[in-house]
Design a protein around this motif. Structure first.
Motif, PDB file in Angstrom:
ATOM      1  N   HIS A 398     -27.126 -10.982 -15.338  1.00 45.63           N
ATOM      2  CA  HIS A 398     -26.994 -10.473 -13.965  1.00 45.63           C
ATOM      3  C   HIS A 398     -25.717  -9.644 -13.827  1.00 45.63           C
ATOM      4  CE1 HIS A 398     -30.321 -12.771 -12.143  1.00 45.63           C
ATOM      5  NE2 HIS A 398     -30.003 -13.713 -13.013  1.00 45.63           N
ATOM      6  N   ARG A 399     -24.626 -10.131 -14.412  1.00 45.47           N
ATOM      7  CA  ARG A 399     -23.357  -9.403 -14.347  1.00 45.47           C
ATOM      8  C   ARG A 399     -23.473  -8.040 -15.014  1.00 45.47           C
ATOM      9  NH1 ARG A 399     -19.048 -11.220 -18.559  1.00 45.47           N
ATOM     10  NH2 ARG A 399     -20.536  -9.998 -19.785  1.00 45.47           N
ATOM     11  N   ASN A 400     -24.079  -7.999 -16.205  1.00 43.85           N
ATOM     12  CA  ASN A 400     -24.243  -6.728 -16.914  1.00 43.85           C
ATOM     13  C   ASN A 400     -25.080  -5.748 -16.101  1.00 43.85           C
ATOM     14  OD1 ASN A 400     -22.803  -7.851 -19.039  1.00 43.85           O
ATOM     15  ND2 ASN A 400     -24.636  -8.445 -20.177  1.00 43.85           N
ATOM     16  N   ALA A 401     -26.151  -6.267 -15.500  1.00 42.36           N
ATOM     17  CA  ALA A 401     -27.028  -5.401 -14.703  1.00 42.36           C
ATOM     18  C   ALA A 401     -26.288  -4.841 -13.491  1.00 42.36           C
ATOM     19  CB  ALA A 401     -28.261  -6.188 -14.257  1.00 42.36           C
ATOM     20  N   ASP A 402     -25.558  -5.695 -12.775  1.00 36.37           N
ATOM     21  CA  ASP A 402     -24.861  -5.243 -11.577  1.00 36.37           C
ATOM     22  C   ASP A 402     -23.828  -4.174 -11.898  1.00 36.37           C
ATOM     23  OD1 ASP A 402     -26.345  -6.958 -10.018  1.00 36.37           O
ATOM     24  OD2 ASP A 402     -24.863  -8.569 -10.046  1.00 36.37           O
ATOM     25  N   ARG A 403     -23.114  -4.359 -12.980  1.00 35.79           N
ATOM     26  CA  ARG A 403     -22.082  -3.378 -13.329  1.00 35.79           C
ATOM     27  C   ARG A 403     -22.693  -2.061 -13.804  1.00 35.79           C
ATOM     28  NH1 ARG A 403     -17.585  -7.437 -16.183  1.00 35.79           N
ATOM     29  NH2 ARG A 403     -16.953  -8.410 -14.211  1.00 35.79           N
ATOM     30  N   ALA A 404     -23.824  -2.139 -14.496  1.00 40.31           N
ATOM     31  CA  ALA A 404     -24.511  -0.906 -14.910  1.00 40.31           C
ATOM     32  C   ALA A 404     -25.044  -0.147 -13.699  1.00 40.31           C
ATOM     33  CB  ALA A 404     -25.648  -1.250 -15.869  1.00 40.31           C
ATOM     34  N   ILE A 405     -25.516  -0.891 -12.709  1.00 38.18           N
ATOM     35  CA  ILE A 405     -26.004  -0.255 -11.479  1.00 38.18           C
ATOM     36  C   ILE A 405     -24.862   0.478 -10.787  1.00 38.18           C
ATOM     37  CG2 ILE A 405     -26.885  -0.727  -9.158  1.00 38.18           C
ATOM     38  CD1 ILE A 405     -28.488  -3.061 -10.453  1.00 38.18           C
ATOM     39  N   ARG A 406     -23.687  -0.154 -10.731  1.00 37.15           N
ATOM     40  CA  ARG A 406     -22.540   0.502 -10.104  1.00 37.15           C
ATOM     41  C   ARG A 406     -22.095   1.737 -10.886  1.00 37.15           C
ATOM     42  NH1 ARG A 406     -20.964  -4.868  -8.317  1.00 37.15           N
ATOM     43  NH2 ARG A 406     -19.907  -5.311 -10.277  1.00 37.15           N
ATOM     44  N   GLN A 407     -22.368   1.739 -12.183  1.00 44.14           N
ATOM     45  CA  GLN A 407     -22.033   2.918 -12.984  1.00 44.14           C
ATOM     46  C   GLN A 407     -23.053   4.034 -12.808  1.00 44.14           C
ATOM     47  OE1 GLN A 407     -19.421   3.683 -14.643  1.00 44.14           O
ATOM     48  NE2 GLN A 407     -18.331   1.730 -14.719  1.00 44.14           N
ATOM     49  N   GLY A 408     -24.198   3.723 -12.192  1.00 37.01           N
ATOM     50  CA  GLY A 408     -25.137   4.769 -11.795  1.00 37.01           C
ATOM     51  C   GLY A 408     -26.230   5.125 -12.767  1.00 37.01           C
ATOM     52  N   PHE A 409     -26.492   4.284 -13.788  1.00 33.94           N
ATOM     53  CA  PHE A 409     -27.546   4.622 -14.736  1.00 33.94           C
ATOM     54  C   PHE A 409     -28.624   3.549 -14.818  1.00 33.94           C
ATOM     55  CE2 PHE A 409     -24.511   2.184 -17.193  1.00 33.94           C
ATOM     56  CZ  PHE A 409     -25.265   1.463 -18.107  1.00 33.94           C
ATOM     57  N   ALA A 410     -28.705   2.676 -13.808  1.00 31.76           N
ATOM     58  CA  ALA A 410     -29.637   1.554 -13.925  1.00 31.76           C
ATOM     59  C   ALA A 410     -30.090   1.061 -12.559  1.00 31.76           C
ATOM     60  CB  ALA A 410     -28.975   0.410 -14.701  1.00 31.76           C
ATOM     61  N   ARG A 439     -26.618  10.677 -15.674  1.00 31.67           N
ATOM     62  CA  ARG A 439     -25.503   9.733 -15.668  1.00 31.67           C
ATOM     63  C   ARG A 439     -25.460   8.917 -16.955  1.00 31.67           C
ATOM     64  NH1 ARG A 439     -20.413   8.877 -14.878  1.00 31.67           N
ATOM     65  NH2 ARG A 439     -19.885   6.718 -14.338  1.00 31.67           N
ATOM     66  N   ALA A 440     -26.622   8.558 -17.497  1.00 31.83           N
ATOM     67  CA  ALA A 440     -26.667   7.802 -18.748  1.00 31.83           C
ATOM     68  C   ALA A 440     -26.027   8.599 -19.884  1.00 31.83           C
ATOM     69  CB  ALA A 440     -28.104   7.434 -19.092  1.00 31.83           C
TER      70      ALA A 440
END
Length: 536
Positions: A398-410, A439-440
């Motif tokens: 969940h942590r990895n997903a949330d941070r990737a979302i904030r980075q804009g590629f997920a 973004r990716a």
């Protein structure tokens, strides 16, 4: 002519002997039975043996190929992790409670540590007295009792964290984690937490620290003394697990600044996120043709080494297949058995029991990765610049997903919420919206822009620690400080206590003086009264 061949052969033989002589004897400890962890750590073992080091590994997994200068001690039978944490249960209800995650780590750590140390092969290995090692390399994943191997062989120790940073890494190296802006390892917060987030972070971090120090580590300590007590006639003289932790020279952390928040560090904490990523290899012929001919791109779907698509509920599987059948893209789905009937599989879908994930993500036609959100796969998709649809279940996912979302590629969705409509909408949103792909690719440039390759840096520190017989100079002497000393509260507390004591003594002295004066006056007054009475 034959003399030339003999001479050349002798030179190669001499070179091999000399290079082997420079190699170190390394004991590699991998007691945790997580398959994805092993897949990462295998890369370090291979790299070390290729550099002429002799590696002995205690593990639940066979390496799977012949390596020179490699020996393995198998934990057999392995810990039954799939029975303890069944995949079916995780499909039914994803883990979300932060305290549940903490107790899962502690429970797993204790149970897998005990199981490995009680394995007969490991017991026999511990009893051996004919071995010497120059270095101990251990996975840093809640198996602290295993650090006693460093004491047994009087060897320096280096650890590899497969899951990223944790507060106690800082304490091992002489730092105190500032909870005001560094969130706990299982939280998805950023370093600009609001008041309530900071309050919760402090509560969770404090509970973790207290339970770890006063409950969890003493239990690991007991395991270590039971397993290694026969090494000495006085088991109480064995070092404590806390002392062994403080003797760790370097911690190699599977982390990267792009996915983790900024935090204070020290030389002995080294980021090696992506060290397991190797140069892509050619794909198997059938898979290569399938991907090369995908005019609209390829979607790769894998739930990792632990979560298996083959055991997911049938209704979810059917919904996923229906969505895949409507897409313009081709789909490669890592599906671990042959239970799917051919008539169920859409023509644009390839089902494979095993998939070379890194090579698939590196293919130019890959346009989306559907992932459970493990650390290793997340780093691979960042390295190759592929957008992600996360379906997280437990642990750090969940942590990895949330941070990737904030980075804009997920984007992410829960497994429970998968329907034909929701799953299809998320996929189309990611594939059709160009900003995610763009973004990716930007993330890929940031991820790969490094001074040195992470595996090269990791091997340097491993060899450095062996070469110098430890690296105590890399850590702060503050590991001996208590909390008050670390923050210099003692500089305020002790003078304050001294001043208060002096004031108290002064007050007491004045009180005693007044009391004595009053008693003196009373005696004098009584004396005058008696004299007056006699005169009367």
């Amino acid at each position: 002519m034959w003399l030339r061949f003999v001479f050349t052969g002798c030179l190669f033989l001499l070179a091999g002997v000399l290079s082997s002589a420079d190699g170190y004897k390394i004991l590699f400890l991998v007691p945790f039975p997580g398959p994805s962890h092993w897949l990462m750590l295998k890369h370090f073992i291979r790299e070390l043996t290729e550099r002429q080091h002799q590696v002995t590994c205690i593990t639940s997994f066979t390496f799977g190929e012949k390596l020179q200068d490699y020996d393995e001690i198998l934990i057999d039978p392995p810990y039954p992790i799939r029975e303890t944490f069944p995949v079916e249960g995780l499909f039914a209800s994803s883990q979300t409670s932060d305290f549940d995650k903490l107790f899962m780590y502690w429970e797993l750590g204790l149970n897998t540590s005990r199981h490995g140390l009680e394995s007969e092969n490991v017991r026999q290995f511990i009893r051996r007295t004919d071995l010497e090692f120059d270095l101990i390399v251990a996975e840093q994943f809640f198996q602290e009792s295993w650090l006693m191997f460093a004491h047994k062989y009087d060897a320096p120790i280096l650890t590899i964290s497969t899951y990223g940073y944790s507060d106690f890494f800082d304490r091992i190296m002489g730092l105190q984690t500032p909870w005001s802006f560094v969130p706990h390892m299982i939280l998805s917060y950023e370093d600009d937490m609001n008041f309530l987030q900071r309050a919760y972070n402090v509560l969770l971090s404090m509970c973790d620290s207290v339970y770890r120090n006063y409950k969890y580590l003493p239990q690991q300590d007991q395991l270590a003394r039971e397993a290694f007590g026969e090494l000495t006639t006085a088991p109480d003289r064995l070092p404590s697990v806390t002392e062994l932790e403080q003797s760790i020279s370097v911690i190699l952390v599977n982390s990267h600044p792009i996915l983790s928040i900024p935090r204070p560090s020290i030389r002995g904490l080294v980021d090696i996120g992506g060290a397991h990523i190797r140069t892509p290899k050619p794909l198997p012929k059938e898979l290569r043709i399938f991907m090369d001919e995908a005019r609209r791109g390829v979607i790769y779907f894998s739930l990792g080494a632990y979560m298996q698509s083959a055991v997911m509920p049938v209704e979810k599987r059917n919904a996923i297949l229906r969505v895949f059948g409507t897409l313009e893209q081709r789909v490669v789905w890592k599906f671990e058995d042959d239970s799917l009937l051919q008539k169920e599989i859409p023509p644009n879908v390839m089902i494979t029991r095993w998939a070379p994930q890194n090579d698939i993500l590196a293919h130019p036609n890959t346009v989306l990765f559907i992932s459970h959100g493990g650390q290793f796969g997340t780093f691979e998709t960042m390295h190759h610049g592929v957008p992600v649809l996360f379906i997280p279940f437990f642990g750090d996912q969940h942590r990895n997903a949330d941070r990737a979302i904030r980075q804009g590629f997920a984007k992410k969705m829960s497994f429970e919420s998968i329907t034909v409509e929701s799953f299809g909408a998320n996929i189309r949103h990611l594939v059709e919206n160009e900003k995610y792909y763009t973004r990716a690719k930007e993330i890929s440039k940031l991820f790969t822009d490094r001074l040195v390759k992470p595996m090269d840096e990791a091997i340097f520190w491993i060899e450095y620690t062996a070469r110098h017989k430890g690296a105590a100079h890399l850590k702060s002497k503050s590991i001996r400080f208590n909390w008050f000393q670390y923050y210099s509260f003692d500089l305020v507390l002790y003078p304050t206590a001294l001043v208060l004591a002096m004031l108290l003594i002064d007050k007491l002295a004045k009180f005693m003086s007044r009391t004595n004066s009053q008693q003196g006056r009373n005696r004098s007054s009584n004396g005058r009264k008696r004299v007056t009475s006699k005169r009367s």
